[in-house]
Design a protein around this motif. Structure first.
Motif, short mmCIF file in Angstrom:
data_model
loop_
_atom_site.label_atom_id
_atom_site.label_comp_id
_atom_site.label_asym_id
_atom_site.label_seq_id
_atom_site.Cartn_x
_atom_site.Cartn_y
_atom_site.Cartn_z
N THR A 4 -12.59 52.90 41.92
CA THR A 4 -13.12 52.77 43.28
C THR A 4 -13.36 54.15 43.92
N HIS A 5 -13.38 55.18 43.09
CA HIS A 5 -13.51 56.55 43.62
C HIS A 5 -14.93 56.82 44.12
N PRO A 6 -15.07 57.43 45.30
CA PRO A 6 -16.41 57.68 45.85
C PRO A 6 -17.30 58.52 44.93
N ALA A 7 -16.73 59.46 44.19
CA ALA A 7 -17.55 60.31 43.33
C ALA A 7 -18.20 59.50 42.20
N LEU A 8 -17.47 58.52 41.69
CA LEU A 8 -18.02 57.68 40.62
C LEU A 8 -19.09 56.74 41.18
N LYS A 9 -18.79 56.18 42.36
CA LYS A 9 -19.77 55.27 42.97
C LYS A 9 -21.08 56.01 43.23
N GLU A 10 -20.97 57.21 43.79
CA GLU A 10 -22.17 57.98 44.14
C GLU A 10 -22.96 58.33 42.88
N ALA A 11 -22.26 58.72 41.83
CA ALA A 11 -22.95 59.07 40.58
C ALA A 11 -23.69 57.85 40.02
N ILE B 115 -24.82 55.21 41.70
CA ILE B 115 -25.96 54.87 42.57
C ILE B 115 -27.13 55.83 42.32
N ASN B 116 -26.82 57.13 42.25
CA ASN B 116 -27.88 58.10 42.00
C ASN B 116 -28.56 57.85 40.66
N ALA B 117 -27.77 57.48 39.66
CA ALA B 117 -28.34 57.24 38.33
C ALA B 117 -29.27 56.04 38.34
N ILE B 118 -28.90 55.02 39.09
CA ILE B 118 -29.78 53.84 39.19
C ILE B 118 -31.09 54.23 39.84
N GLU B 119 -31.01 55.04 40.91
CA GLU B 119 -32.24 55.42 41.60
C GLU B 119 -33.16 56.24 40.70
N THR C 156 -24.22 54.61 10.15
CA THR C 156 -23.60 53.47 9.47
C THR C 156 -22.83 52.50 10.37
N SER C 157 -22.53 52.90 11.60
CA SER C 157 -21.68 52.05 12.43
C SER C 157 -22.51 50.94 13.07
N ARG C 158 -22.23 49.70 12.65
CA ARG C 158 -23.11 48.59 13.03
C ARG C 158 -23.05 48.26 14.51
N SER C 159 -21.89 48.42 15.15
CA SER C 159 -21.82 48.11 16.58
C SER C 159 -22.56 49.18 17.40
N PHE C 160 -22.72 50.37 16.83
CA PHE C 160 -23.53 51.41 17.47
C PHE C 160 -25.01 51.13 17.25
N ILE C 161 -25.36 50.81 16.00
CA ILE C 161 -26.77 50.67 15.63
C ILE C 161 -27.42 49.44 16.26
N PHE C 162 -26.67 48.33 16.27
CA PHE C 162 -27.30 47.04 16.60
C PHE C 162 -26.99 46.55 18.00
N SER C 163 -26.82 47.44 18.96
CA SER C 163 -26.50 47.01 20.32
C SER C 163 -27.22 47.90 21.33
N THR C 164 -27.69 47.30 22.38
CA THR C 164 -28.35 48.04 23.47
C THR C 164 -27.38 49.07 24.04
N SER C 165 -27.89 50.26 24.35
CA SER C 165 -26.99 51.33 24.80
C SER C 165 -26.50 51.08 26.23
N LEU C 166 -25.43 51.78 26.59
CA LEU C 166 -24.82 51.64 27.91
C LEU C 166 -25.86 51.93 29.00
N PRO C 167 -25.80 51.22 30.12
CA PRO C 167 -26.76 51.43 31.20
C PRO C 167 -26.49 52.75 31.95
N PRO C 168 -27.54 53.33 32.54
CA PRO C 168 -27.43 54.64 33.21
C PRO C 168 -26.29 54.73 34.23
N ALA C 169 -26.11 53.70 35.04
CA ALA C 169 -25.08 53.77 36.10
C ALA C 169 -23.69 53.96 35.49
N VAL C 170 -23.44 53.26 34.42
CA VAL C 170 -22.14 53.32 33.77
C VAL C 170 -21.91 54.70 33.15
N VAL C 171 -22.95 55.22 32.50
CA VAL C 171 -22.82 56.52 31.85
C VAL C 171 -22.61 57.62 32.90
N ALA C 172 -23.34 57.52 34.01
CA ALA C 172 -23.20 58.52 35.07
C ALA C 172 -21.80 58.46 35.69
#
Ligand SMILES: *Cc1c(COP(=O)(O)O)cnc(C)c1O
Length: 391
Positions: free
Chosen positions: A51-58, A60-64, A258-274
């Motif tokens: 719930t930290h403001p710095a994470l929330k802001e990051a 939101i900015n990434a989504i925009e 070679t890692s199948r869960s890496f290869i065969f799955s959509t990558s993390l969304p921008p907001a989460v990564v930010a």
């Protein structure tokens, strides 16, 4: 029609039936459930970063800037600047050559282990390792040897008895998720050397928390350079979501291929990564150090109160403080009575823990107030006596 009513009834008879509880607030140290405020004592959001403001802001900015979804797996068109920035940041934080993101800790363990070992190889896994490690080992088709919990001497004997064929992988939780004790990494490192094995540490509960810089259990013991794969998650102390493997470049290149869960799955969304990027910056800075000190102080206070009341806390030396009950129904009754008093501590039952070792798994946060924890210890003691869990 084949139904599942009988199986469900059987779970109910055994006291093992599970139901979802609904949180009506953000994940603070207090949450709202059924319209009531409760002190939260079972979240892995140890530093309060969810719930930290710095994470929330990051986020939101990434989504925009980048939108909501990545649209594809990394190896197709889903590899965005944010993913690579986070991997570089994690590698810098962990002091490894490289790092690779996974979509969750579960996906990491079920992706990494089958990539590293297969038929003809052997996985040595601590008996109390997380379910995702066990599933990864089963998926790999390697021979699985489960060694007695946190017992390097037993592991050495078992490895000595095994043949010399194939790759060997020793895998352990850094902090054991349901017991709160820490793996004996120094001994595991020497065994790994002795037998020419790979060593993988799952630091889901150590990342952000353990060691001077919050780099995890390997930092705590000064053995980071000897751990081949440091896996960690971003959804617990880091308050975001996802997971990583930190390792030498060659290993990371191999996982990408070679890692199948890496290869065969959509990558993390921008907001989460930010949000994860903001979390690592925070954990790696002054605020992280302050939060770790607070967490440590809270753990000491809570543990002291419980021990004084007569609880045995097994080997816990971390923010995970299990109160052993044993019986499943009694454990859930304990949880229910505590909810009445305004405390939320989830009871933990098989298959999450071995049969007969049901427990309340209390988890401490840096953002708990001292008086809240003191109050929780009083309630745990009162109800514990009422139920005969302690004298
Ligand atoms: C929680 C946990 C995981 C799974 O991580 P998620 O990101 O929640 O999927 C893996 N290993 C251990 C030890 C854990 O506690």
């Amino acid at each position: 029609m084949q139904g599942f009513r009988r199986e469900l009834d059987l779970l109910k008879d055994q006291g093992l039936y599970r139901q979802l509880r609904l949180m009506e607030s953000e994940q603070g140290s207090r949450v709202t459930m059924n319209g009531r405020q409760l002190l939260l004592l079972c979240s892995n959001n140890y530093l309060g970063l969810a719930t930290h403001p710095a994470l929330k802001e990051a986020a939101i900015n990434a989504i925009e800037r980048y939108g909501t979804g990545s649209g594809a797996a990394r190896l197709v068109s889903g590899n965005m600047e944010l993913h690579e920035s986070l991997e570089k940041r994690i590698a810098r934080f962990k002091g490894t050559e490289a790092a690779l993101l996974f979509n969750s800790g579960y996906a990491a363990n079920t992706g990494i282990i089958p990539a590293l070992v297969g038929r003809g190889d052997t996985v040595y896994s601590d008996r109390l390792n997380h379910a995702s490690i066990l599933d990864g080992a089963l998926l790999s088709r390697a021979r699985l040897v489960r060694y007695p919990h946190n017992d390097p001497a037993a592991l050495r004997r078992l490895m000595g008895k095994s043949g010399n064929n194939g790759r060997k992988l020793i895998v352990t939780d850094g902090v054991f998720s349901m017991d709160g004790d820490i793996a004996r990494l120094e001994e595991l490192v020497s065994i790994k050397r002795e037998f020419g094995a790979l060593l993988m540490v799952d630091d889901a509960h150590g990342t952000g928390v353990l060691g001077e810089g919050g780099r995890g259990s390997a930092e705590l013991y000064g053995v980071a350079a000897d751990v081949d794969i440091q896996m960690g998650t971003l959804g617990k102390a880091l308050g975001s979501f996802g997971a990583y493997a930190a390792a030498r470049q060659e290993l990371i290149d191999y996982l990408v291929n070679t890692s199948r869960s890496f290869i065969f799955s959509t990558s993390l969304p921008p907001a989460v990564v930010a949000a994860s990027l903001a979390a690592i910056d925070l954990v790696d800075g002054d605020e992280g150090a302050v939060l770790r000190t607070r967490l440590q102080r809270n753990c000491t206070l809570f543990r002291e109160r419980l021990v004084a009341a007569g609880f045995e806390l097994s080997g816990s030396s971390t923010q995970i403080v299990p109160i052993m009950v044993g019986d499943a129904a009694l454990t859930m009754e304990y949880t229910r009575l505590l909810l009445n008093e305004g405390y939320f501590v989830q009871g933990i039952r098989p298959p999450t823990v071995p049969a007969g070792t049901c427990r309340l798994r209390c988890t401490i946060m840096a953002t708990h107030a001292e008086e809240d924890l003191a109050g929780a210890a009083v309630a745990l003691t009162r109800v514990g006596r009422q139920l005969g869990v302690i004298k």
